[in-house]
Design an enzyme around this catalytic site. Structure first.
Site, PDB file in Angstrom:
ATOM      1  CG  HIS A  29      -1.660  -1.238   1.475  1.00 24.64           C
ATOM      2  ND1 HIS A  29      -2.868  -1.546   0.899  1.00 24.64           N
ATOM      3  CD2 HIS A  29      -1.312  -2.311   2.232  1.00 24.64           C
ATOM      4  CE1 HIS A  29      -3.253  -2.749   1.315  1.00 24.64           C
ATOM      5  NE2 HIS A  29      -2.327  -3.237   2.114  1.00 24.64           N
ATOM      6  CD  GLU A  89       8.777  12.923 -15.016  1.00 25.46           C
ATOM      7  OE1 GLU A  89       7.923  13.497 -14.348  1.00 25.46           O
ATOM      8  OE2 GLU A  89       9.762  13.510 -15.506  1.00 25.46           O
ATOM      9  CE  LYS A  96      11.153  21.165 -10.408  1.00 25.46           C
ATOM     10  NZ  LYS A  96      10.164  20.144 -10.458  1.00 25.46           N
ATOM     11  CB  SER A 110      13.556  23.102 -14.381  1.00 24.46           C
ATOM     12  OG  SER A 110      12.770  24.272 -14.467  1.00 24.46           O
TER      13      SER A 110
END
Ligand code: ARG
Length: 461
Positions: free
Chosen positions: A156, A290, A283, A277
């Site tokens: 979970h 992704e 970043k 970024s």
């Protein structure tokens, strides 16, 4: 417009219809399979006495010339032809004259395209398998290096019990190994040659289909000519296997993304495999993971598209089946590029072992082991569960791990606790005590590593 038909027609095709009907813009990538198929067909025809030796040699010379010129770039595959089959035949006739017109004897574009697609998919299956093998090798290396890298195992997405990085990665080893086995099943099932099925009902020429099949590296000829021209099951099976591979890659990507976040900090991606970024200087984004996760959608879409295209088709060939190509090619390109990229990313990732271990400790992953300790000292499990739970509650309130409690604090809940509790709930002990087959304990893991090693050796690329 260059077409292979026309005798029956009194008018030219409308340009819009021609464009709508044409497939050259995407089936041009089948040129090699198309030429190889034709070479085998011609050799067989001559062997059967349907073509003369001279005709055969002229055709072979012409086809080999086309292949060489396409590969060198000297000959461009342009949209003035309807499809790759027309392109090859028209070029052949241009090169060698009338003998070229005999190439299509005893053949239809229906069995021809069925052959081309099968050969293309057959190569793609191998290519996917090769990429999976490289990924498995990297997984095996990570496993070998991390038998004692403790980390929380989750259920979970809540910290559950301690495992090792080797064990966690080992789960993916199993998944990708199953993917390879699916590919090998598909390969075996699909490796039969449809050429000679004709349009749908075979031909009146004395073809030796087994010989053609043998020349092209198939295990035999297909058994039913109608099925041969209308079967795209192998495409669907392959797309299904590719979808499962992407599902696995996507799950792994999701974990990499989580692990790479500031909150987890389990891993750091290599600079070469991450991006920055344009506005936020701090970043370092996991774009590869992704994108792999994101591209899973288009591979599933190809599978759904193909299933839907096929569902209402009467036997045998229907033009709908031309729609088998773009989605399949896209899925192949996607998976065969995602796999090596993902492998490269994984191969260069840095694991923060200390953070992983601290996270396992701070998440009470050894709470079950506290209870087990009590059970081993005669406390009934339900009571032990309660005691361990109260200790966890206290730790949460005091913001510490179970290992940080003093012996007195342990004993406030139960006098059964002795100084050996610390050893009993150390990450090392928690993992090492789990020695059933398939568990994260080192002995069990070493057995798996050994099995993996021989598997990798046997199925080497
Ligand atoms: N371009 C067609 C396809 O991909 C080739 C087969 C055409 N056959 C036909 N009977 N029109 O399916």
């Amino acid at each position: 417009m260059a077409q292979l038909w026309g005798g029956r027609f009194t008018k030219a095709t409308d340009q819009m219809v021609y464009d709508f009907n044409a497939s050259i813009s995407f089936d041009k990538r089948l040129y090699r399979q198309d030429i190889e198929g034709s070479l085998a067909h011609v050799k067989m025809l001559a062997r059967q006495g349907v073509l003369t030796g001279e005709e055969r040699d002229a055709i072979i010379g012409g086809l080999e010339g086309i292949l060489a010129d396409v590969e060198s770039g000297a000959l461009a595959i342009t949209s003035e032809y309807e499809d790759i089959h027309s392109f090859v035949e028209a070029n052949l006739t241009e090169r060698i004259g009338d003998a070229g017109k005999k190439l299509h004897t005893g053949r239809s574009r229906n069995d021809q395209v069925a052959l081309d697609m099968r050969m293309y998919v057959r190569d793609a299956v191998k290519e996917t398998d090769r990429h999976l093998y490289q990924l498995l090798k990297v997984l095996q290396r990570i496993m070998e290096e991390n038998l004692d890298t403790y980390m929380p195992g989750f259920t979970h997405l809540q910290k559950a019990q301690p495992v090792t990085l080797a064990h966690h990665v080992g789960a993916y080893f199993e998944m990708f190994r199953r993917d390879r086995s699916r590919l090998s099943d598909i390969y075996k099932r699909m490796n039969y040659c449809p050429l000679g099925a004709g349009a749908l009902a075979g031909t009146t020429y004395p073809l030796d289909r087994d010989f053609t099949a043998q020349l092209l590296g198939f295990d035999g000829a297909t058994r039913n000519s109608m099925d041969s021209v209308s079967d795209r099951d192998y495409v669907i099976e392959y797309l299904s296997a590719l979808s499962t591979i992407m599902m696995h890659l996507s799950r792994f990507s999701e974990e990499i993304i989580l692990w790479n976040s500031n909150e987890y900090r389990f891993v750091e991606l290599d600079d070469a495999y991450s991006t920055g970024s344009s506005i936020m200087p701090q970043k370092k984004n996991p774009d590869i993971a992704e994108l792999v996760r994101g591209k899973t959608g288009r591979v599933y879409a190809s599978l759904m598209g193909m299933l839907t295209t096929m569902k209402g088709l009467p036997l045998a060939y229907n033009k709908d089946m031309q729609e088998d190509k773009e989605g399949t090619f896209d899925a192949i390109d996607t998976v065969n590029s995602c796999l090596p990229l993902f492998t490269g990313m994984l191969d260069t990732v840095k694991f923060h072992k200390d953070v992983m271990e601290a996270s396992a400790k701070n998440g009470f992953t050894n709470a079950t082991d506290v209870a087990d300790y009590l059970v081993n000292h005669g406390v009934p499990f339900r009571d032990a569960h309660g005691i361990s739970g109260r200790l966890v509650l206290r730790c949460i309130a005091e913001n510490k791990a179970l290992d940080d409690l003093t012996l007195e604090e342990f004993r406030e809940e139960s006098s059964v606790f002795e100084a050996d509790i610390y050893d009993a709930i150390s990450m090392k002990t928690c993992v090492e005590k789990r020695l059933t087959k398939g568990a994260p304990g080192e002995a069990a893991m070493r057995e798996v590593l050994e099995l993996n090693r021989s598997y990798l050796e046997e199925s080497k690329w």
